[in-house]
Motif scaffolding. Structure first.
Motif, PDB file in Angstrom:
ATOM      1  N   SER A  58       0.827  -1.212   0.000  1.00 47.82           N
ATOM      2  CA  SER A  58       0.000   0.000   0.000  1.00 47.82           C
ATOM      3  C   SER A  58       0.858   1.258   0.000  1.00 47.82           C
ATOM      4  CB  SER A  58      -0.928   0.006   1.215  1.00 47.82           C
ATOM      5  OG  SER A  58      -1.850  -1.064   1.159  1.00 47.82           O
ATOM      6  N   ALA A  59       2.034   1.182   0.602  1.00 41.50           N
ATOM      7  CA  ALA A  59       2.904   2.350   0.672  1.00 41.50           C
ATOM      8  C   ALA A  59       3.656   2.616  -0.620  1.00 41.50           C
ATOM      9  CB  ALA A  59       3.891   2.180   1.825  1.00 41.50           C
ATOM     10  N   ASP A  60       3.618   1.675  -1.545  1.00 39.53           N
ATOM     11  CA  ASP A  60       4.359   1.798  -2.817  1.00 39.53           C
ATOM     12  C   ASP A  60       3.354   2.023  -3.945  1.00 39.53           C
ATOM     13  OD1 ASP A  60       6.039   1.685  -4.947  1.00 39.53           O
ATOM     14  OD2 ASP A  60       6.680  -0.390  -4.629  1.00 39.53           O
ATOM     15  N   GLU A  61       3.396   3.183  -4.557  1.00 40.51           N
ATOM     16  CA  GLU A  61       2.433   3.515  -5.604  1.00 40.51           C
ATOM     17  C   GLU A  61       2.520   2.555  -6.782  1.00 40.51           C
ATOM     18  OE1 GLU A  61       2.970   7.530  -6.754  1.00 40.51           O
ATOM     19  OE2 GLU A  61       2.289   8.376  -4.838  1.00 40.51           O
ATOM     20  N   ALA A  62       3.681   1.991  -7.016  1.00 36.93           N
ATOM     21  CA  ALA A  62       3.865   1.100  -8.163  1.00 36.93           C
ATOM     22  C   ALA A  62       3.463  -0.338  -7.874  1.00 36.93           C
ATOM     23  CB  ALA A  62       5.320   1.136  -8.623  1.00 36.93           C
ATOM     24  N   CYS A  63       3.121  -0.643  -6.640  1.00 38.68           N
ATOM     25  CA  CYS A  63       2.771  -2.015  -6.264  1.00 38.68           C
ATOM     26  C   CYS A  63       1.322  -2.306  -6.664  1.00 38.68           C
ATOM     27  CB  CYS A  63       2.959  -2.225  -4.763  1.00 38.68           C
ATOM     28  SG  CYS A  63       2.566  -3.900  -4.206  1.00 38.68           S
ATOM     29  N   VAL A  64       1.093  -3.414  -7.356  1.00 46.19           N
ATOM     30  CA  VAL A  64      -0.252  -3.789  -7.798  1.00 46.19           C
ATOM     31  C   VAL A  64      -0.762  -5.022  -7.061  1.00 46.19           C
ATOM     32  CG1 VAL A  64       0.104  -2.804 -10.087  1.00 46.19           C
ATOM     33  CG2 VAL A  64       0.647  -5.228  -9.669  1.00 46.19           C
ATOM     34  N   GLY A  65       0.031  -5.567  -6.168  1.00 45.57           N
ATOM     35  CA  GLY A  65      -0.370  -6.743  -5.408  1.00 45.57           C
ATOM     36  C   GLY A  65       0.832  -7.350  -4.735  1.00 45.57           C
ATOM     37  N   TYR A  66       0.639  -8.502  -4.102  1.00 44.90           N
ATOM     38  CA  TYR A  66       1.757  -9.143  -3.415  1.00 44.90           C
ATOM     39  C   TYR A  66       1.484 -10.632  -3.299  1.00 44.90           C
ATOM     40  CZ  TYR A  66      -1.264  -9.173   0.733  1.00 44.90           C
ATOM     41  OH  TYR A  66      -2.297  -9.390   1.593  1.00 44.90           O
ATOM     42  N   THR A  67       2.558 -11.356  -3.033  1.00 46.55           N
ATOM     43  CA  THR A  67       2.472 -12.756  -2.629  1.00 46.55           C
ATOM     44  C   THR A  67       3.216 -12.900  -1.322  1.00 46.55           C
ATOM     45  OG1 THR A  67       2.261 -13.671  -4.856  1.00 46.55           O
ATOM     46  CG2 THR A  67       3.155 -15.128  -3.166  1.00 46.55           C
ATOM     47  N   PHE A  68       2.563 -13.537  -0.363  1.00 47.34           N
ATOM     48  CA  PHE A  68       3.184 -13.771   0.941  1.00 47.34           C
ATOM     49  C   PHE A  68       3.320 -15.270   1.126  1.00 47.34           C
ATOM     50  CE2 PHE A  68       2.813 -14.660   5.518  1.00 47.34           C
ATOM     51  CZ  PHE A  68       3.917 -13.967   5.973  1.00 47.34           C
ATOM     52  N   ASN A  69       4.555 -15.705   1.380  1.00 43.11           N
ATOM     53  CA  ASN A  69       4.835 -17.109   1.615  1.00 43.11           C
ATOM     54  C   ASN A  69       4.739 -17.361   3.114  1.00 43.11           C
ATOM     55  OD1 ASN A  69       5.918 -19.682   1.941  1.00 43.11           O
ATOM     56  ND2 ASN A  69       7.377 -19.422   0.255  1.00 43.11           N
ATOM     57  N   SER A  70       3.657 -18.006   3.523  1.00 48.92           N
ATOM     58  CA  SER A  70       3.445 -18.226   4.958  1.00 48.92           C
ATOM     59  C   SER A  70       4.394 -19.267   5.532  1.00 48.92           C
ATOM     60  CB  SER A  70       1.996 -18.666   5.194  1.00 48.92           C
ATOM     61  OG  SER A  70       1.717 -19.884   4.522  1.00 48.92           O
ATOM     62  N   ARG A  71       5.043 -20.058   4.656  1.00 48.30           N
ATOM     63  CA  ARG A  71       6.006 -21.037   5.154  1.00 48.30           C
ATOM     64  C   ARG A  71       7.293 -20.371   5.617  1.00 48.30           C
ATOM     65  NH1 ARG A  71       5.845 -25.841   0.568  1.00 48.30           N
ATOM     66  NH2 ARG A  71       3.673 -26.509   0.888  1.00 48.30           N
ATOM     67  N   SER A  72       7.776 -19.412   4.840  1.00 50.19           N
ATOM     68  CA  SER A  72       9.051 -18.757   5.151  1.00 50.19           C
ATOM     69  C   SER A  72       8.884 -17.324   5.643  1.00 50.19           C
ATOM     70  CB  SER A  72       9.945 -18.764   3.907  1.00 50.19           C
ATOM     71  OG  SER A  72       9.297 -18.072   2.838  1.00 50.19           O
ATOM     72  N   ASN A  73       7.617 -16.863   5.778  1.00 49.70           N
ATOM     73  CA  ASN A  73       7.342 -15.487   6.197  1.00 49.70           C
ATOM     74  C   ASN A  73       8.066 -14.474   5.304  1.00 49.70           C
ATOM     75  OD1 ASN A  73       5.688 -16.266   8.318  1.00 49.70           O
ATOM     76  ND2 ASN A  73       7.416 -16.437   9.739  1.00 49.70           N
ATOM     77  N   ALA A  74       7.960 -14.714   4.003  1.00 52.43           N
ATOM     78  CA  ALA A  74       8.599 -13.833   3.024  1.00 52.43           C
ATOM     79  C   ALA A  74       7.533 -13.104   2.226  1.00 52.43           C
ATOM     80  CB  ALA A  74       9.498 -14.636   2.093  1.00 52.43           C
ATOM     81  N   CYS A  75       7.815 -11.843   1.895  1.00 53.62           N
ATOM     82  CA  CYS A  75       6.858 -10.976   1.196  1.00 53.62           C
ATOM     83  C   CYS A  75       7.461 -10.553  -0.139  1.00 53.62           C
ATOM     84  CB  CYS A  75       6.528  -9.762   2.052  1.00 53.62           C
ATOM     85  SG  CYS A  75       5.558  -8.493   1.206  1.00 53.62           S
ATOM     86  N   PHE A  76       6.604 -10.605  -1.194  1.00 57.79           N
ATOM     87  CA  PHE A  76       7.069 -10.228  -2.526  1.00 57.79           C
ATOM     88  C   PHE A  76       6.068  -9.255  -3.152  1.00 57.79           C
ATOM     89  CE2 PHE A  76       8.509 -14.493  -1.524  1.00 57.79           C
ATOM     90  CZ  PHE A  76       9.883 -14.405  -1.728  1.00 57.79           C
TER      91      PHE A  76
END
Length: 607
Positions: A58-76
């Motif tokens: 939400s803080a990045d104007e260029a971001c159109v979505g995300y994937t969150f890996n709940s296994r490794s707690n990683a955000c993309f």
């Protein structure tokens, strides 16, 4: 790349750059579970949470979505969504930014909801912000979900129907679906479900109003809002919600709901009281709230076809004074009459009252009397709308005097059951009769009751004269009681650090009474001490006798004077009553000194 990741991490920790008082979230997310948005990563954030991942996007104007890996707690966070691949444990979301026009419309709508608190608006925003995470709707068809929801709700499956409506909201964020979500949340009847889902109704209804497209949708959202407010115990706030709904789209059902809400929760007339037994009859309307104590003239809000009346606010009552007995009145309290809180009467209310004649009544104007033994001894009595009164005279022996004081009989009116106990255990009836009194319709009339002939054969002592309306129910209209002492002894006392000083004088001649026997009686009915007056009529009790506590405390002084035992004159004086106030007789003494007190004295010269 490292600089971009650091920037996104800081934004993630700080939260979205959006005004926290905005009625709508800056964006929303359509969530898909167990799907990875492959490629087009803006950056990668590790050891984080899904909520932080959402904030970073939400803080990045260029971001159109995300994937969150709940296994490794990683955000993309994603720059684009190109390919979707199955991946167990992945939570992916498409970001949809709220248009500025929608924010402006919502802000205008929120400004009209003045009966809600900032916390209410914030709760609505939080519900909308979290609806996507609660209902994973990615890949679903909106029309099919809505059709399934209506089928479930029509079949009575409220819980599954609510879930499908939530899924449709995650897909569309439509105002009509928010109204349906609010309505469905109010349909639960089981206590556990009402407690869990019922509180969602108000924020859902607020969201419906903020997104409503047209007057009909706004009125429907406000109706749900009013129902939710009643459910939350805020029935009073439902009134302005319904009033706004009626103003938005006048409808008969909304007007009826508004009338019902005002009748239950609004500023309204809840009753009336007619006081026709007083010398100045009046009518009081009882309101549901406090009226203004000052600063409001209520006279313009009262319409009455009469002259010379006054309008007086008293707490929650508005009283009309200056009315007349035997008259019928129509009093209208007009629309706009304000309460102390600023709420107003929404429509005229007319009260119809008849000021009947005063009920027959008898009362004595004084508390106690001391009557000298003379032929013209008399006691005044006040009466209303009666021509005669029933009288009964009873005598209290000096042995029962202390008990009469301790049990609260002396010097006060007696209830029916107190009168029965008093007559059977403490007093002896010595005379009964009737007396004629003057009558002026609805006016207080004072009559002098001559008792000289009745008391001529009675010994000195303590008496109680009862007066009643003939034929009246003693429980509804108990007799009035006048206590008096038949004696020639007048007593006065002065209490100080040196003890108790007593003066005894003749009431007939004002001469000092020599040889009067004085007894100081304790609460336990024990004679604490005895003294006799000297030639000056004075006697003194030591200070120690006046300092007793509990049963040894002295509440009563009894005086006897005369040679023949059993026929001597008797009088008494309670020592627990307040001292006689002489301030209205010009002998109040020196006024209390201020912070500085100066004493001046001249010399003894001649001038």
């Amino acid at each position: 790349m490292i600089r971009a990741a650091l920037r996104l991490l800081l934004l993630c920790l700080a939260g979205p750059l959006v005004a926290q008082d905005a009625p709508l979230p800056a964006d929303r997310y359509i969530v898909t579970r167990d799907v990875d948005f492959f490629g087009a990563d803006r950056t990668a954030l590790f050891d984080t949470s899904e909520a932080a991942c959402k904030r970073a996007c939400s803080a990045d104007e260029a971001c159109v979505g995300y994937t969150f890996n709940s296994r490794s707690n990683a955000c993309f966070p994603k720059a684009a969504i190109r390919e979707r691949q199955p991946y167990v444990g992945a939570i992916s979301a498409v970001r949809i930014v709220t248009p500025a026009a929608a924010q402006r419309r919502a802000a205008d709508a929120a400004a009209r909801l003045t009966f809600l608190t900032d916390a209410d608006i914030a709760a609505a925003r939080d519900l909308a912000d979290g609806i996507g995470a609660r209902f994973a709707a990615g890949g679903r068809d909106l029309d099919a979900v809505v059709a399934a929801a209506m089928q479930r709700l029509g079949g009575g499956d409220i819980l599954r129907g609510l879930g499908l409506v939530g899924t449709a909201l995650a897909l569309s964020d439509r105002g009509d679906l928010w109204a349906l979500y609010a309505e469905t949340s109010l349909r639960f009847t089981a206590q556990a479900e009402r407690r869990r889902y019922g509180p969602q109704a108000l924020p859902a209804a607020i969201n419906a109003y903020l997104r409503a497209a047209g007057p009909a949708a706004e009125a429907a959202a406000l109706e749900r809002m009013a129902q939710a407010l009643v459910r939350d115990g805020r029935g009073r706030d439902s009134i302005p919600a319904l009033r706004l709904a009626v103003d938005t789209q006048p409808r008969a059902d909304l007007s009826a709901a508004l009338d019902d809400a005002i009748g239950k929760y609004g500023f309204r007339v809840v009753g009336d009281q007619v006081d026709s037994d007083s010398a100045a009859p009046r009518l009081c309307a009882e309101f549901s709230e406090q009226l203004a104590k000052a600063g409001v003239d209520y006279a313009p809000f009262v319409r009455l076809d009469a002259a010379g009346y006054a309008v007086v606010p008293e707490g929650t009552s508005l009283c009309i004074e200056g009315l007349a007995h035997g008259q019928r009145y129509n009093v209208t309290f007009r629309t706009g009459l304000p309460s102390a809180s600023g709420d107003t009467l929404v429509r005229d209310v007319t009260l119809r009252a008849y000021m009947r004649d005063r009920s027959p009544a008898v009362r004595f104007p004084g508390r106690t009397f001391v009557l000298p033994r003379t032929a013209d001894a008399a006691i005044p009595v006040d009466s209303v709308n009666v021509t005669d009164v029933a009288l009964r005279l009873r005598r209290v022996s000096d042995r029962n005097l202390l008990r009469a004081l301790q049990d609260g009989y002396f010097g006060r009116p007696l209830s029916t059951w107190q009168d029965r106990t008093f007559a059977t255990e403490l007093a002896q009836e010595v005379w009964t009769g009737t007396a004629e009194v003057a009558q002026i319709l609805n006016r207080d009339v004072k009559t002098r009751l001559p008792l000289g002939e009745v008391l001529a054969a009675q010994p000195t002592g303590i008496y109680a004269l009862s007066a009643a309306v003939p034929g009246a129910d003693p429980y509804d209209d108990p007799a009035a009681t006048q206590w008096f002492v038949l004696t020639d002894i007048g007593l006065a006392t002065w209490a100080g650090t040196d003890g108790l000083t007593v003066a005894a004088r003749s009431l007939a001649s004002a001469a000092a009474l020599e040889g009067a026997e004085l007894q100081l009686i304790s609460r336990a009915n024990v004679v604490l001490g005895t003294a006799r007056t000297g030639a000056d009529g004075y006697a003194r009790f030591p200070a120690g006798l006046t300092r007793g506590e509990g049963g040894a405390a002295p509440p009563l002084l009894v005086a006897r004077h005369g040679a023949a035992p059993g026929a001597e004159d008797i009088a008494f004086l309670p020592l627990t009553d307040p001292a006689f106030d002489l301030s209205d007789r010009g002998v109040e003494g020196r006024a209390p000194a201020g912070p500085i007190d100066t004493f001046l004295a001249t010399d003894r010269g001649a001038y």
